[in-house]
Scaffold this motif. Structure first.
Motif: not given
Ligand code: MG
Length: 170
Positions: A11-17, A120-123
């Motif tokens: 789990l990514d945080v920034d841009g994901t959660l 899961v990630d935004d990058v």
């Molecule tokens: Mg991110």
């Protein structure tokens, strides 16, 4: 018969959660400390409904974020999640290295150690997908989300469907 290892969900945080870049949001997180503070007003954008959905996937949930342990202090309580293991990542020095790989890719493949995983990630880019395909012997789903929106309930449904297709224990 040996049970198949439980998949990991990174789990990514920034841009994901924690969506960013949308209306009224900075395009990227602020300096360490300011962004991860529990008083950060942007934390209200974390969708608390996601916690039970993520728990229900049957994966081992693991943080894969520059927040490291702070994700357990700030984000896990918002989602109603217990403290989660934190993937051991290199120090962040930009989204991509000189080899164009996302900065977490190598570390996550190493951490998965041959277990199926979802990330899961935004990058996430083609280079990362190629790397995982070549270096990881088990199924892997690299699920990219839109940073201004973050992870949504339909994203979780996609992940859930993928997990159901995994080869059964055997
Ligand atoms: Mg991110």
């Amino acid at each position: 018969m040996t049970a198949a290892p439980r998949p990991i969900l990174f789990l990514d945080v920034d841009g994901t959660l924690l969506p960013f870049g949308g209306p009224g949001m900075p395009s990227a997180p602020g300096p360490p400390g300011s962004w991860t503070a529990a008083s950060n007003p942007h934390l209200s954008r974390v969708d608390r409904n996601l916690g039970p959905l993520l728990s229900g996937l049957g994966c081992e949930l693991m943080w894969a974020t520059a927040w490291m342990q702070e994700a357990n202090e700030v984000i896990a309580p918002l989602l109603g999640l217990p403290p989660l293991p934190v993937a051991d990542l290199p120090a962040y020095s930009g989204d991509r290295g000189a080899d164009s790989l996302q900065w977490k890719t190598r570390a996550l493949v190493r951490t998965a150690a041959g277990r199926p995983f979802v990330w899961v990630d935004d990058v996430i880019g083609q280079v990362d997908r190629g790397w995982v395909e070549a270096d990881h012997p088990a199924p892997a789903l690299l699920h990219q989300v839109e940073p201004s929106v973050g992870l949504t309930v339909p994203d979780v449904a996609v992940i859930s469907a993928w997990l159901r297709e995994l080869p059964a224990a055997g």
